[in-house]
Design an enzyme around this catalytic site. Structure first.
Site, PDB file in Angstrom:
ATOM      1  CG  HIS A  10      -4.212   1.018   1.162  1.00 47.76           C
ATOM      2  ND1 HIS A  10      -5.416   0.500   0.759  1.00 47.76           N
ATOM      3  CD2 HIS A  10      -3.975   2.092   0.368  1.00 47.76           C
ATOM      4  CE1 HIS A  10      -5.897   1.240  -0.217  1.00 47.76           C
ATOM      5  NE2 HIS A  10      -5.041   2.210  -0.491  1.00 47.76           N
ATOM      6  NE  ARG A  61      -6.780   4.693   1.116  1.00 48.21           N
ATOM      7  CZ  ARG A  61      -7.001   6.011   1.111  1.00 48.21           C
ATOM      8  NH1 ARG A  61      -7.455   6.621   2.207  1.00 48.21           N
ATOM      9  NH2 ARG A  61      -6.759   6.721   0.010  1.00 48.21           N
ATOM     10  CG  HIS A 183      -2.172   5.790  -0.186  1.00 44.83           C
ATOM     11  ND1 HIS A 183      -3.352   5.498   0.439  1.00 44.83           N
ATOM     12  CD2 HIS A 183      -1.367   6.337   0.760  1.00 44.83           C
ATOM     13  CE1 HIS A 183      -3.285   5.853   1.705  1.00 44.83           C
ATOM     14  NE2 HIS A 183      -2.093   6.379   1.928  1.00 44.83           N
TER      15      HIS A 183
HETATM   16  O1  LIG Z   1      -9.612   6.144  -5.400  1.00 41.57           O
HETATM   17  C1  LIG Z   1      -8.392   6.309  -5.197  1.00 41.57           C
HETATM   18  O2  LIG Z   1      -7.929   7.106  -4.367  1.00 41.57           O
HETATM   19  C2  LIG Z   1      -7.408   5.491  -6.015  1.00 41.57           C
HETATM   20  C3  LIG Z   1      -6.864   4.331  -5.261  1.00 41.57           C
HETATM   21  O3  LIG Z   1      -7.856   3.501  -4.734  1.00 41.57           O
HETATM   22  O4  LIG Z   1      -8.093   5.034  -7.152  1.00 41.57           O
HETATM   23  P1  LIG Z   1      -7.525   4.884  -8.631  1.00 41.57           P
HETATM   24  O5  LIG Z   1      -6.873   3.520  -8.708  1.00 41.57           O
HETATM   25  O6  LIG Z   1      -8.770   4.946  -9.462  1.00 41.57           O
HETATM   26  O7  LIG Z   1      -6.564   5.995  -8.919  1.00 41.57           O
END
Ligand SMILES: O=C(O)[C@@H](CO)OP(=O)(O)O
Length: 248
Positions: A10, A61, A183
């Site tokens: 996203h 998202r 994600h």
């Molecule tokens: O906060 C989160 O859910 C993830 C993705 O944005 O973060 P990170 O990259 O720190 O794992």
């Protein structure tokens, strides 16, 4: 015969912009995130890589990024399936916490262990935490023992793989161009599987927001080119650096 898979993280979310751990909290895209999604759709259209079918998580998202990108590529009509199995990693008690403050409070080693180690989950979220998913109707059909209260990347891979094999692989085998809008960490899990990345090396892999990553897969569904191809390598490199430096 090769198969084609498009992975799309996203665009920037409201909590990416605020530098907060997000996980399963259902935050929206920022205007910049919407623009990234549009660019993602343009890149797909320019290269003629047009999804025949799309899979998303159940988080807005990813859903909205997919809708915007498909709209721009004139593929808004393709069949869509959504699954919690493509959700972001559940960030446990860290959900809603500021990344910089977490780094300052717990130190670099603990911060990186929680954020990027393969098998160390953050502490579980309490059911009455304002950022818990308790009672969220979208998970009403999920057996309670499957609803996570925290996850490490290993947990994410274990819950994503059944969806990969049952829902995505059969469509790839039919010769469809399959897009997955998801994600940072659910895509890290899929990429770990596809590229056969070790538990140690996966800590160093970050997925940029909004840049389509295209894999051509061989008969055994292994990448013809390890790591796939980002349709805009410069934008991908810049966004990877930005993800890496969150918290600093
Ligand atoms: O906060 C989160 O859910 C993830 C993705 O944005 O973060 P990170 O990259 O720190 O794992």
């Amino acid at each position: 015969m090769t198969y084609r898979l498009v992975l799309l993280r996203h665009g920037e979310s409201e909590w990416n912009a605020k530098n907060l751990f997000t996980g399963w909290v259902d935050v929206d895209l920022t205007a910049a995130g919407e623009a990234e999604a549009r660019r993602g759709g343009e890149l797909l259209a320019e290269r003629g890589i047009l999804p025949d079918v799309l899979h998303t998580s159940v988080l807005r998202r990813a859903v909205r990024t997919a809708n915007i990108a498909l709209d721009v590529a004139d593929r808004l009509w393709v069949p869509v399936r959504r699954s919690w199995r493509l959700n972001e990693r559940h960030y446990g008690a860290l959900q809603g916490k500021n990344k910089k403050q977490t780094l300052e409070t717990y130190g670099e080693e603990q911060f990186m262990l929680w954020r990027r180690s393969y098998d160390t989950p953050p502490p579980p979220i309490e059911d009455d935490d304002e950022y818990a998913q308790t009672g969220d109707p979208r998970y009403a059909d999920l057996p309670p023992e499957l609803l996570p209260r925290t996850e490490c990347l290993k947990d994410v891979l274990e819950r994503a793989l059944p969806y990969w094999y049952d829902a995505i692989v059969p469509e790839l085998r039919r010769g469809l161009t399959v897009a997955v809008a998801a994600h940072g960490n659910s895509l890290r899990a899929l990429v770990k599987h596809l590229d056969d990345i070790s538990d140690e090396a996966i800590a160093g892999l970050n997925i940029p927001t909004g840049v389509p990553l295209v894999y051509e897969l061989d008969e055994s569904l292994r990448p013809v080119t390890r790591g796939g191809e980002y349709l805009d390598p410069d934008a991908a490199a810049a966004a990877i650096e930005a993800v890496k430096n969150q918290g600093r």
